[in-house]
Write a protein that holds these residues in place. Structure first.
Motif, PDB file in Angstrom:
ATOM      1  N   PHE A 164      45.417  37.842  44.926  1.00 14.71           N
ATOM      2  CA  PHE A 164      45.282  38.666  43.727  1.00 14.71           C
ATOM      3  C   PHE A 164      46.607  39.298  43.292  1.00 14.71           C
ATOM      4  CE2 PHE A 164      41.076  38.672  45.749  1.00 14.71           C
ATOM      5  CZ  PHE A 164      40.302  38.231  44.690  1.00 14.71           C
ATOM      6  N   GLN A 165      47.673  39.048  44.057  1.00 12.40           N
ATOM      7  CA  GLN A 165      48.993  39.548  43.660  1.00 12.40           C
ATOM      8  C   GLN A 165      49.516  38.698  42.503  1.00 12.40           C
ATOM      9  OE1 GLN A 165      51.393  39.596  47.207  1.00 12.40           O
ATOM     10  NE2 GLN A 165      49.970  40.940  48.311  1.00 12.40           N
ATOM     11  N   ASN A 166      50.087  39.357  41.518  1.00  9.93           N
ATOM     12  CA  ASN A 166      50.540  38.671  40.287  1.00  9.93           C
ATOM     13  C   ASN A 166      49.391  37.896  39.644  1.00  9.93           C
ATOM     14  OD1 ASN A 166      53.247  39.555  40.662  1.00  9.93           O
ATOM     15  ND2 ASN A 166      53.555  37.881  42.139  1.00  9.93           N
ATOM     16  N   ALA A 167      48.191  38.516  39.654  1.00 10.46           N
ATOM     17  CA  ALA A 167      47.000  37.829  39.132  1.00 10.46           C
ATOM     18  C   ALA A 167      47.098  37.560  37.640  1.00 10.46           C
ATOM     19  CB  ALA A 167      45.758  38.663  39.424  1.00 10.46           C
ATOM     20  N   PHE A 168      47.846  38.406  36.907  1.00  5.15           N
ATOM     21  CA  PHE A 168      47.971  38.237  35.461  1.00  5.15           C
ATOM     22  C   PHE A 168      49.350  37.673  35.119  1.00  5.15           C
ATOM     23  CE2 PHE A 168      44.630  41.376  35.932  1.00  5.15           C
ATOM     24  CZ  PHE A 168      43.692  40.961  35.008  1.00  5.15           C
ATOM     25  N   ASN A 169      49.566  36.442  35.501  1.00  6.32           N
ATOM     26  CA  ASN A 169      50.834  35.772  35.191  1.00  6.32           C
ATOM     27  C   ASN A 169      50.788  35.276  33.754  1.00  6.32           C
ATOM     28  OD1 ASN A 169      53.175  34.324  35.083  1.00  6.32           O
ATOM     29  ND2 ASN A 169      52.576  32.789  36.622  1.00  6.32           N
ATOM     30  N   VAL A 193      36.843  27.679  34.130  1.00  7.70           N
ATOM     31  CA  VAL A 193      37.340  28.955  33.593  1.00  7.70           C
ATOM     32  C   VAL A 193      38.801  29.143  33.967  1.00  7.70           C
ATOM     33  CG1 VAL A 193      37.102  31.466  33.692  1.00  7.70           C
ATOM     34  CG2 VAL A 193      35.060  30.034  33.628  1.00  7.70           C
ATOM     35  N   LEU A 194      39.155  28.847  35.211  1.00  6.29           N
ATOM     36  CA  LEU A 194      40.527  29.061  35.681  1.00  6.29           C
ATOM     37  C   LEU A 194      41.517  28.137  34.995  1.00  6.29           C
ATOM     38  CD1 LEU A 194      42.506  30.444  37.616  1.00  6.29           C
ATOM     39  CD2 LEU A 194      41.913  28.713  39.332  1.00  6.29           C
ATOM     40  N   ILE A 195      41.175  26.858  34.879  1.00  3.85           N
ATOM     41  CA  ILE A 195      42.116  25.901  34.304  1.00  3.85           C
ATOM     42  C   ILE A 195      42.401  26.201  32.836  1.00  3.85           C
ATOM     43  CG2 ILE A 195      40.454  24.139  33.525  1.00  3.85           C
ATOM     44  CD1 ILE A 195      42.363  22.028  34.699  1.00  3.85           C
ATOM     45  N   ASN A 196      41.444  26.810  32.150  1.00  2.00           N
ATOM     46  CA  ASN A 196      41.635  27.120  30.727  1.00  2.00           C
ATOM     47  C   ASN A 196      42.119  28.548  30.480  1.00  2.00           C
ATOM     48  OD1 ASN A 196      40.760  24.631  29.326  1.00  2.00           O
ATOM     49  ND2 ASN A 196      38.813  25.028  30.337  1.00  2.00           N
ATOM     50  N   SER A 197      41.915  29.441  31.449  1.00  6.81           N
ATOM     51  CA  SER A 197      42.387  30.821  31.272  1.00  6.81           C
ATOM     52  C   SER A 197      43.815  30.988  31.758  1.00  6.81           C
ATOM     53  CB  SER A 197      41.468  31.794  32.014  1.00  6.81           C
ATOM     54  OG  SER A 197      41.471  31.532  33.403  1.00  6.81           O
ATOM     55  N   GLY A 198      44.239  30.164  32.725  1.00  5.18           N
ATOM     56  CA  GLY A 198      45.639  30.152  33.125  1.00  5.18           C
ATOM     57  C   GLY A 198      45.958  30.899  34.395  1.00  5.18           C
ATOM     58  N   ASN A 199      45.190  31.930  34.754  1.00  8.81           N
ATOM     59  CA  ASN A 199      45.469  32.660  35.993  1.00  8.81           C
ATOM     60  C   ASN A 199      44.208  33.357  36.492  1.00  8.81           C
ATOM     61  OD1 ASN A 199      45.311  35.368  34.729  1.00  8.81           O
ATOM     62  ND2 ASN A 199      47.215  34.761  33.713  1.00  8.81           N
ATOM     63  N   VAL A 200      44.306  33.866  37.717  1.00 14.49           N
ATOM     64  CA  VAL A 200      43.147  34.462  38.379  1.00 14.49           C
ATOM     65  C   VAL A 200      42.669  35.711  37.649  1.00 14.49           C
ATOM     66  CG1 VAL A 200      42.379  35.623  40.487  1.00 14.49           C
ATOM     67  CG2 VAL A 200      43.712  33.521  40.640  1.00 14.49           C
ATOM     68  N   GLY A 201      43.597  36.590  37.264  1.00 13.61           N
ATOM     69  CA  GLY A 201      43.225  37.837  36.614  1.00 13.61           C
ATOM     70  C   GLY A 201      42.494  37.621  35.310  1.00 13.61           C
ATOM     71  N   THR A 202      43.046  36.730  34.469  1.00  8.05           N
ATOM     72  CA  THR A 202      42.406  36.448  33.174  1.00  8.05           C
ATOM     73  C   THR A 202      41.047  35.804  33.373  1.00  8.05           C
ATOM     74  OG1 THR A 202      44.593  36.123  32.196  1.00  8.05           O
ATOM     75  CG2 THR A 202      42.713  35.330  30.933  1.00  8.05           C
ATOM     76  N   SER A 203      40.923  34.944  34.397  1.00  6.09           N
ATOM     77  CA  SER A 203      39.630  34.286  34.639  1.00  6.09           C
ATOM     78  C   SER A 203      38.570  35.309  35.016  1.00  6.09           C
ATOM     79  CB  SER A 203      39.757  33.216  35.727  1.00  6.09           C
ATOM     80  OG  SER A 203      39.944  33.800  37.001  1.00  6.09           O
ATOM     81  N   LEU A 204      38.924  36.331  35.829  1.00  2.00           N
ATOM     82  CA  LEU A 204      37.953  37.368  36.192  1.00  2.00           C
ATOM     83  C   LEU A 204      37.559  38.206  34.983  1.00  2.00           C
ATOM     84  CD1 LEU A 204      39.376  38.566  39.645  1.00  2.00           C
ATOM     85  CD2 LEU A 204      37.332  37.183  39.241  1.00  2.00           C
TER      86      LEU A 204
END
Length: 483
Positions: free
Chosen positions: A202-207, A50-61
């Motif tokens: 979780f800082q800058n989670a939506f890069n 999920v992370l590798i294809n979503s690009g960042n932590v925020g989008t993956s959550l």
């Protein structure tokens, strides 16, 4: 009066001795089966996908939450189908009843040739990796050792499924508790770390610069894979006690529990591990355990391995009923609608998938198997919920004990078809292979299933072959109608 009571007693004894699939799945067993099947290797491995294809932590959550909501929409739609169409068989029987025999057979074919072997091999290889790796740490485990142990584990599951419905259900309950323990060992340390103020990951989670829209469908594939299994209860409708009440209750309660657990587990992962560490990990749960449990990280590996074994057990238990029902509907050889005379299990249907599963274990790799399986699985789920919408209009007077707003199957259908179409662009090779294998069922349907009359010699040879296998396996046709 005595004659009447003797007749009743005789009927009861006859029914007890008759060969048919008994109603042995209670609400508790149903919830255990669903949780035990849904929580497999996905939450312990899929976070990386999920992370590798979503690009960042925020989008993956966000994708994990969206997958839970989308799965709930599908589950609610299937709950309506399961309470209004009383036959077992899940996707297959719903397509047969709503869209006709061709889509139903193609779904059946893809279950046999792609979906069940690929998904079982994927989860099985995860089981093998988690069991073998501690013995070779810090070196990488030999691939052959992982595959051999996987084959042994799958063989054991097939044996249990062949022998007893009760034992399968009991083992599934035990394995479900092992899954919840594994998640607990991830969630509790993660929440403790978060409470101590460790929120830097979780800082800058939506890069936004790291998000590529063409990869989002593959992120959904990985997330939806972790949730997949909520539909297995619909494969077992005829074996459910009070299905009109228990199917909706089991599906809805299981998915609510799992969505909450998955979100907490992902927050725990990203509290302890950075995004780069998650991407670098071959098994996220093990890396997490090494960081938080120190000398006890092997406990997580064992529990995750048992979790994978539980997912395989539930998946094969449910999938065998698809071929059993398809054979009963004359779209599959008659042998596979037969039941063992003592164990009362659909033995031929259980054994059917075993050779292809073993083949995929030895020739497949994890993420290739996941994408190969995902195309037909989500395509047909979308078609099933589209069939529900159509069925509402073609059968307006049908009694529906559980009914959902039409917008729910509508959204699920659109999302499934959108993910399937865009995945052809995101991963054309594996998705294209899955598409080609699925469509190969069309000529099979017209050349074999639709043939009104086979040559007499072929019919005789098939009959003799079926009788020989029937005697070898000690199976007979179901003697009591269960739908």
């Amino acid at each position: 009066m005595e004659n009447a009571s003797e007749n009743v007693k005789s009927e009861i004894e006859t029914k007890e001795q008759a060969v048919f699939l008994r109603k042995k799945i209670s609400l508790f067993r149903a919830i255990s089966l669903l949780i035990g099947t849904i929580i497999g290797s996905g939450i312990f491995i899929s976070p990386k996908g999920v992370l590798i294809n979503s690009g960042n932590v925020g989008t993956s959550l966000v994708i994990w939450l969206a997958c839970g909501i989308l799965s709930m929409f599908g589950a609610l739609s299937y709950a309506e189908l399961g309470t209004s169409i009383k036959k077992s068989g899940g996707h297959y029987i719903y397509l047969l009843e709503t869209l006709g025999p061709l889509p139903a057979f193609v779904r059946l074919w893809s279950e046999f040739i792609v979906i069940r072997p690929a998904i079982t091999a994927f989860v099985g290889l995860s089981f093998g990796r988690y069991i073998v790796e501690p013995f070779f740490a810090p070196c990488q485990a030999p691939v052959l050792a992982v595959k051999l142990l996987t084959a042994v584990g799958v063989s054991l599951v097939v044996y249990v499924n062949s022998c007893s419905v009760n034992w399968t259900a009991r083992i599934q309950i035990i394995l479900t508790f092992s899954k919840l323990m594994a998640l607990g060992l991830i969630i509790v340390p993660g929440m403790m770390a978060l409470a101590q103020g460790r929120n830097e990951n979780f800082q800058n989670a939506f890069n936004s610069s790291s998000v590529t829209l063409d990869r989002i469908p593959l992120a959904f594939y990985s997330g939806m894979f972790a949730y997949s299994g909520w539909f297995y209860m619909n494969f077992l409708t005829e074996e459910m006690i009070n299905p009109e009440r228990n199917i909706p209750l089991a599906i809805i309660s299981s998915l609510i529990i799992i969505t909450i657990l998955y979100l907490l587990a992902n927050v725990a992962y990203y509290t302890v591990l950075t995004a780069d560490e998650v991407l670098a990990s071959g098994a996220v749960a093990v890396t997490f355990g090494d960081r938080t449990l120190e000398g006890f990280s092997s406990v997580i590996q064992i529990l995750v391995a048992l979790s994978c074994l539980g997912a395989i057990t539930g998946g094969l238990f449910a999938a065998s009923r698809v071929f059993f029902v398809a054979s009963r509907e004359n779209q599959w050889p008659a042998l596979f609608s037969m039941i063992h005379i003592r164990h009362h299990t659909p033995l031929p249907a259980v054994l059917l998938m075993y050779p292809l599963i073993i083949l995929m274990i030895f020739i497949g790799d994890l993420y290739g198997l996941l994408n190969l399986n995902s195309f037909p699985r989500w395509l047909f789920m979308g078609l099933v919920t589209f069939g529900l919408i159509r069925h509402r209009y073609t059968h307006p007077d049908l009694h529906r004990p559980f009914k959902v707003p039409i917008i729910i199957p509508g959204i699920f259908t659109v999302m499934c078809l959108f993910i399937v179409v865009t995945s052809l662009y995101s991963d054309p090779i594996n998705t294209g292979i899955g598409c080609a294998l699925t469509l190969s069922g069309v000529p099979v349907y017209y050349l074999i299933v639709c043939q009104p009359q086979r040559p007499a010699m072929c019919r005789k040879a098939l009959y003799l072959f079926t009788v020989k296998l029937q005697m070898l396996m000690k199976v007979v046709q179901q003697e009591i109608v269960t739908y």
